[in-house]
Scaffold this motif. Structure first.
Motif, PDB file in Angstrom:
ATOM      1  N   THR A   1      21.637  66.301  72.254  1.00 22.99           N
ATOM      2  CA  THR A   1      21.449  66.267  70.800  1.00 22.99           C
ATOM      3  C   THR A   1      21.235  67.659  70.230  1.00 22.99           C
ATOM      4  OG1 THR A   1      19.109  65.905  71.161  1.00 22.99           O
ATOM      5  CG2 THR A   1      20.462  63.968  70.852  1.00 22.99           C
TER       6      THR A   1
ATOM      7  N   ASP B   1      19.242  64.262  78.910  1.00 27.50           N
ATOM      8  CA  ASP B   1      18.872  63.271  77.888  1.00 27.50           C
ATOM      9  C   ASP B   1      19.041  61.859  78.434  1.00 27.50           C
ATOM     10  OD1 ASP B   1      18.412  65.349  76.273  1.00 27.50           O
ATOM     11  OD2 ASP B   1      20.059  64.974  74.874  1.00 27.50           O
TER      12      ASP B   1
ATOM     13  N   ASP C   1      15.914  61.259  80.607  1.00 25.73           N
ATOM     14  CA  ASP C   1      14.573  61.272  79.989  1.00 25.73           C
ATOM     15  C   ASP C   1      14.493  60.444  78.710  1.00 25.73           C
ATOM     16  OD1 ASP C   1      13.841  62.967  82.001  1.00 25.73           O
ATOM     17  OD2 ASP C   1      14.309  64.767  80.851  1.00 25.73           O
ATOM     18  N   PHE C   2      15.631  60.224  78.064  1.00 30.30           N
ATOM     19  CA  PHE C   2      15.665  59.489  76.797  1.00 30.30           C
ATOM     20  C   PHE C   2      14.607  60.054  75.831  1.00 30.30           C
ATOM     21  CE2 PHE C   2      15.727  55.497  74.198  1.00 30.30           C
ATOM     22  CZ  PHE C   2      17.103  55.502  73.993  1.00 30.30           C
ATOM     23  N   PRO C   3      14.782  61.296  75.404  1.00 29.21           N
ATOM     24  CA  PRO C   3      13.695  61.987  74.681  1.00 29.21           C
ATOM     25  C   PRO C   3      13.670  61.704  73.175  1.00 29.21           C
ATOM     26  CG  PRO C   3      15.524  63.469  74.982  1.00 29.21           C
ATOM     27  CD  PRO C   3      15.950  62.154  75.591  1.00 29.21           C
ATOM     28  N   PHE C   4      14.300  60.669  72.705  1.00 27.85           N
ATOM     29  CA  PHE C   4      14.389  60.439  71.263  1.00 27.85           C
ATOM     30  C   PHE C   4      13.097  59.801  70.749  1.00 27.85           C
ATOM     31  CE2 PHE C   4      18.475  59.953  73.352  1.00 27.85           C
ATOM     32  CZ  PHE C   4      19.178  60.993  72.791  1.00 27.85           C
ATOM     33  N   SER C   5      12.771  60.108  69.505  1.00 27.30           N
ATOM     34  CA  SER C   5      11.526  59.587  68.929  1.00 27.30           C
ATOM     35  C   SER C   5      11.765  58.840  67.610  1.00 27.30           C
ATOM     36  CB  SER C   5      10.523  60.720  68.700  1.00 27.30           C
ATOM     37  OG  SER C   5      11.102  61.708  67.873  1.00 27.30           O
TER      38      SER C   5
ATOM     39  N   ARG D   1      14.056  56.650  64.788  1.00 31.05           N
ATOM     40  CA  ARG D   1      15.028  55.553  64.838  1.00 31.05           C
ATOM     41  C   ARG D   1      16.428  56.147  64.886  1.00 31.05           C
ATOM     42  NH1 ARG D   1      14.639  50.245  63.988  1.00 31.05           N
ATOM     43  NH2 ARG D   1      16.418  49.145  63.107  1.00 31.05           N
ATOM     44  N   THR D   2      17.244  55.703  65.842  1.00 27.68           N
ATOM     45  CA  THR D   2      18.507  56.379  66.150  1.00 27.68           C
ATOM     46  C   THR D   2      19.644  55.371  66.261  1.00 27.68           C
ATOM     47  OG1 THR D   2      17.234  58.002  67.404  1.00 27.68           O
ATOM     48  CG2 THR D   2      19.613  58.003  67.744  1.00 27.68           C
TER      49      THR D   2
ATOM     50  N   VAL E   1      18.590  51.734  67.553  1.00 27.85           N
ATOM     51  CA  VAL E   1      17.449  51.475  68.426  1.00 27.85           C
ATOM     52  C   VAL E   1      16.247  52.292  67.932  1.00 27.85           C
ATOM     53  CG1 VAL E   1      16.572  51.954  70.749  1.00 27.85           C
ATOM     54  CG2 VAL E   1      18.783  50.876  70.469  1.00 27.85           C
TER      55      VAL E   1
ATOM     56  N   LEU F   1      11.156  54.802  70.484  1.00 26.61           N
ATOM     57  CA  LEU F   1       9.793  54.748  70.992  1.00 26.61           C
ATOM     58  C   LEU F   1       9.481  53.389  71.609  1.00 26.61           C
ATOM     59  CD1 LEU F   1       7.895  56.656  68.192  1.00 26.61           C
ATOM     60  CD2 LEU F   1       8.568  57.482  70.451  1.00 26.61           C
TER      61      LEU F   1
ATOM     62  N   PHE G   1      11.924  51.303  72.596  1.00 20.48           N
ATOM     63  CA  PHE G   1      12.971  50.878  73.523  1.00 20.48           C
ATOM     64  C   PHE G   1      12.984  51.691  74.814  1.00 20.48           C
ATOM     65  CE2 PHE G   1      17.375  50.763  75.042  1.00 20.48           C
ATOM     66  CZ  PHE G   1      17.573  49.393  75.101  1.00 20.48           C
ATOM     67  N   ARG G   2      12.245  52.782  74.829  1.00 19.55           N
ATOM     68  CA  ARG G   2      12.379  53.731  75.941  1.00 19.55           C
ATOM     69  C   ARG G   2      12.081  53.080  77.294  1.00 19.55           C
ATOM     70  NH1 ARG G   2       9.280  57.665  78.645  1.00 19.55           N
ATOM     71  NH2 ARG G   2      10.546  59.454  79.225  1.00 19.55           N
TER      72      ARG G   2
END
Lengths: 670, 300
Positions: B100, B222, B225-229, B231-232, B246, B249, B251-252
């Protein structure tokens, strides 16, 4: 359920904030071109539902927090049957302002009712609701605060009757005294809940900055009580309006003698903004008009008038002044009264060892001058008719006609004279004994002491003491002693606490008779119980003893009435001292506070903001009306506040929110 | 070689020059090399004797042994061959992910550099190396050769490659297996995204044909680790229109569980089929990755 601060319920709308944030976040998202789409599939349907439920639970918790918090701040009352029982007992002191400012028109629709009528109505409502649930007392604030009626619990009629009998006085409200009285009543109460309810128009003169410190000190004192009383303020708005007041300002003396001219000073004040013309004023003595005059009063102006009157008849007199207030609403300050005491001329018999050709060579010369002085405390007349006789030729009939009998260093008296003196004193006369070298202490002990039938002298005379043989408190020998200064316990001598009235300590003494209590023997059972020491030297030697004898009084000096014992007769203080001791006797002046009496005439109630600030400083609750207070008390009586529990719920919700949010967003391992 | 500097840095040259790949089993090759060959033929390395049978060349008879034993034996020599390595590089759309932040390299670039390093390694030790670039089908095919010019061809092919489109990894590998032909080493460099079973079946087929199959599974950090916080909305790189919104936070945890399942399935499938599975991150140095892999391989 009721709410004490229902307006704060609007705060529940704050739940829209987390809801809005939630909806906003759902509509806004970040786009990413992603490869591992197959890892985004939720194959575990149960897990997907759990995630959805947790999200909804989190949203619910976040919405509940502001809602519960707002309800908590609104102070909800839950009505339960148990509260009306033992836990609902209380003590209520109703402080009712019956000062004359309450005569003003109330700010109610129509403005026809006076503030006092509204106050009585409010008091009736409060008593009607609290009767049976609280021990109820009423304190009237006007003039000097005092309880009105007896405390009651079940039957409100005595208290209602007492309230009905009250009328606005011609005096201001005694706020400090009233709250102090209420504090004493609440302190003595054993009920778990205590409250003071003030119904007043809250005039600035009574509740303003002048009493602020005293009120706050009283509140701090309340806070030290085991159960802190609640203070409720119920204001009754009185319209500012035109008013005229009159009152006695000053008087040359409140105790006068027949025929003496008496100066009366009046103050007339126009508290309005309009010019007033030909306002009738009448001054009366004992109900008989003395002066009638028409006055022209400028707006917001004060006029002072001086009248001189002569009171011929001994006894109490009442001077009254009255004017016709054109505004006519507040009548309590349209009149004022003053009590004046006209003393009868006192017959004083001065008995000395032997007469001398020149007055000041006589034993009682200075004393006669002092009693006949025209510049004394008692004014320009002769307060006493003085007669001097020699001890050997005292006619018993003269003793019977005398109000005051003075023995000035008399060695001894004939038995029939002693009997006459004892009888006169027992009937209400005053015996004053001065002692010098000539006094035969043995005869006094035998004839006037406790062993005799005529027990007149309260203490025993001893030997002659000389100042040079005495030691002052510092241990150094002195050639002269002085009288110990104030403050004095005796009300007659308390007059000399003010140095402007004379300083006894300026007089020096060279010699005096030693005074000591009689030996404690079986013969002293008849000794006067109230014998007390009034004056002494700096080293503690007794100088003046006072005691009662029958209806009369005995003053026993250790010094002479002339300058032989010292310089006291030569001091300016000698004249008022002897006049007060021998002529006024127990008569005391009446204190007057003309400024305080008329301070409510200008109607300036506290503003709403000032009332709120006052309530805050006093830790009290300001109610908008008596209905507001009744609703408050009804909720308190009939329910229990649960805001503490709700606050605990808020804390639990916060913890739950943190827990759920943590489980949803936890970045745990795989 | 204009493409060489672009894919191979100077330090990669140095690092690869210090490495050697030794075939774990026998390999078939046309040229004499450093690896054992299944063919017994022209060589100086004696292997064994065996009894003469009719048809054997007379010149292979060990006459000295005949003089000693009076029986005919034929001498057999060990045939040393060069290794034929085939690089299968995935250029599907999923390999285009580069994070990202936009600062890292894509998985595809990582894969091409890894392939370049491996190519350099084999060419430098005179082994034949070939390349196959594929997405839904094989797009580029360079047969294994051990010429020096082969490296240039490989570099050009890798540099010119671009990723896009869907992946049918199972079908493509089956097709590639038919082209590998003779026994050699096959390197599959891919993220392996897709259905696990077809992938494993194809790898199994490759393993039957090749002496060794190495699967470099490329992951972007990414994806691990799925580092998203916030809503994406995740849009598929391979299938246009496919997207999923998703709340990262919440869904991780599920994502990481899915990831673990996928990785476990691939790793266990490879182990069962004797395929070397090498998970690698696109942010780690590829030369170091090869060195570490070779070191571990020799230790085993």
């Amino acid at each position: 359920m009721g709410f004490l601060n229902a307006m704060l319920l609007f705060g529940t709308a704050a739940f829209a904030v987390p809801l809005g944030i939630h909806l906003l976040n759902r509509s806004r998202f970040y786009s990413v071109d992603w490869a591992a789409m197959h890892l985004l599939d939720v194959s575990d349907l149960q897990n997907a539902r759990r995630i959805e439920w947790r999200s909804l639970l989190l949203l619910l918790l976040r919405c509940m927090i502001p809602i519960v918090l707002a309800v908590c701040m609104a102070r909800p009352i839950v009505q339960t049957a148990a509260v009306g029982g033992a836990s609902g007992r209380s003590t209520t002191v109703l402080l009712l302002d019956d000062s004359y400012s309450m005569q003003g028109r109330a700010t109610e629709p129509g403005g026809q009712l006076s503030g006092w009528t509204m106050a009585q109505s409010a008091a009736d409502e409060v008593v009607g609701q609290l009767a049976g649930q609280a021990e109820l007392s009423v304190v009237a604030l006007g003039g000097e605060a005092h309880p009105a009626g007896e405390p009651t619990r079940r039957d409100p009629r005595p208290v209602l009757g007492a309230i009905r009998r009250l009328e606005p006085l011609s005096a201001a409200a005694d706020v400090i005294g009233g709250l102090r009285l209420a504090g004493d009543m609440l302190t003595a109460s054993r009920e778990p809940h205590r409250q003071a309810v003030v119904v007043s128009d809250f005039q600035r003169a009574d509740w303003g900055a002048s009493v602020e410190a005293a009120l706050e000190a009283m509140r701090r004192q309340w806070e030290t009580l085991p159960a802190i009383p609640e203070l409720h303020l119920i204001p009754l708005d009185v319209q500012p309006q035109a008013n005229v007041s009159v009152g006695f300002d000053a008087i040359s003396t409140e105790v006068t003698l027949p025929g003496e001219p008496l100066d009366l000073q009046l103050t007339v004040e126009n508290h309005g903004n309009e010019q007033l013309q030909t306002v009738p004023l009448r001054l009366a003595i004992d109900g008989r008009d003395l002066v009638s005059r028409n006055l022209d009063l400028a707006p917001n102006a004060r006029s002072q008038l001086l009248f001189t009157v002569n009171l011929d008849t001994p006894g109490p007199h009442v001077a009254s002044v009255e004017l016709d207030d054109p505004a006519g609403q507040i009548t309590a300050d349209d009149q004022d009264t003053l009590q004046i005491e006209t003393l009868p001329r006192r017959q004083v018999l001065l008995i000395e060892p032997e007469p001398k050709p020149r007055l000041l060579e006589c034993e009682t010369g200075f004393l006669q001058l002092a009693l006949e002085a025209t510049a004394g405390e008692l004014g320009a007349g002769q307060a006493a008719e003085v007669r001097r006789v020699a001890a050997a030729t005292v006619p018993p009939a003269a003793i019977a006609e005398s109000d005051v009998i003075v023995l000035a260093d008399v060695p001894r008296l004939a038995d029939d004279v002693v009997a006459a003196v004892e009888q006169r004193v027992a009937e209400g006369g005053l015996l004053c004994v001065f002692a010098g070298e000539s006094l035969d202490s043995g005869w006094y002990a035998d004839t006037l002491g406790p062993a005799s039938a005529s027990y007149l002298v309260p203490w025993r005379y001893g030997d002659l003491a000389v100042a040079s043989q005495q030691a002052d408190p510092s241990g150094e020998a002195a050639s002269a002693a002085s009288i110990r200064g104030g403050p004095y316990a005796d009300p007659l001598l308390a007059f000399f606490d003010d140095p402007q009235h004379g300083q006894l300590e300026n007089a020096s003494l060279t010699s005096w008779r030693q005074l000591e209590p009689w030996p404690d023997t079986a013969d002293t059972t008849a000794a006067p119980a109230d014998a007390k020491l009034l004056l002494s030297t700096q080293s503690g030697a007794p100088l003046l003893i006072a005691a009662s004898h029958g209806e009369g009084r005995v003053l026993q000096w250790a010094i002479t009435a002339d300058e032989t014992s010292g310089s006291l007769p030569l001091q300016p203080v000698f004249v008022p001292l002897m006049q007060r001791l021998l002529l006024l006797d127990l008569t005391s002046a009446v204190a007057r506070h003309p400024e305080r009496r008329r301070q409510e005439s200008t109607l300036t109630p506290l503003t709403a903001a000032e009332r709120a600030s006052l309530a805050q400083r006093l830790g009290g609750t300001l109610h908008t009306s008596v209905d507001d207070f009744l609703a408050y008390d009804s909720n308190r009586q009939g329910g229990r506040e649960i805001w503490r529990w709700l606050l605990a719920v808020v804390v639990l919700l916060l913890f739950a929110e943190m827990l759920v949010a943590g489980r949803l967003t936890r970045r745990g391992g795989r | 070689m204009p493409a060489l500097p672009r894919l191979l840095a100077a330090e990669d040259h140095d690092r690869m020059a210090a490495l050697n790949w030794y075939a774990r089993g026998v390999v078939e090759g046309l040229h004499v090399g450093m690896h054992r060959s299944p063919y017994i033929g022209v060589s100086v390395e004696f292997k064994e004797h065996r009894a003469y049978v009719r048809g054997d060349e007379v010149r292979s008879i060990d006459w000295k042994l005949y003089g000693k034993t009076d029986r005919l034996f034929v001498r057999q020599y060990e045939h040393e061959s060069n290794l034929k390595a085939t690089l299968l590089v995935d250029q599907s759309g999923s390999m285009a992910y580069r994070g990202t932040q936009g600062t890292g390299i894509s998985k595809h670039l990582f894969a091409t550099r890894l392939a370049a390093c491996l190519s350099y390694l084999f060419v430098s030790q005179h082994d034949a190396v070939g390349l196959s670039l594929f997405d839904t089908q094989v797009r580029t095919m360079l047969p294994p050769r051990n010429r020096v010019s082969q490296l240039e061809h490989l570099m050009h092919a890798l540099a010119d490659s671009s990723c896009g489109g869907e992946t049918r990894l199972g079908e493509v590998l089956t097709d590639a297996a038919s082209r590998v032909g003779r026994r050699g080493v096959v390197f599959l460099i891919s993220d392996g995204f897709g259905d696990v079973e077809p992938l494993l079946r194809s790898l199994s087929l490759l393993r039957q044909l090749a002496s060794e199959v190495v699967f470099f599974q490329v992951w972007h950090p990414d994806e691990l680790d799925f580092p998203f916080s916030t809503r994406t909305r995740f849009q598929s790189l391979e299938t246009p229109g496919q997207e999923r919104v998703v709340d990262p936070l919440s869904f991780r945890k599920t994502y990481l569980r899915n990831l673990e399942r996928f990785q476990t399935a691939v790793a266990e499938g490879c182990t069962q089929r004797r395929i070397t599975h090498v998970p690698c991150r696109s942010d780690e140095p590829h030369a170091e990755l090869i060195a570490r892999f070779l070191s571990r391989r020799e230790a085993v």
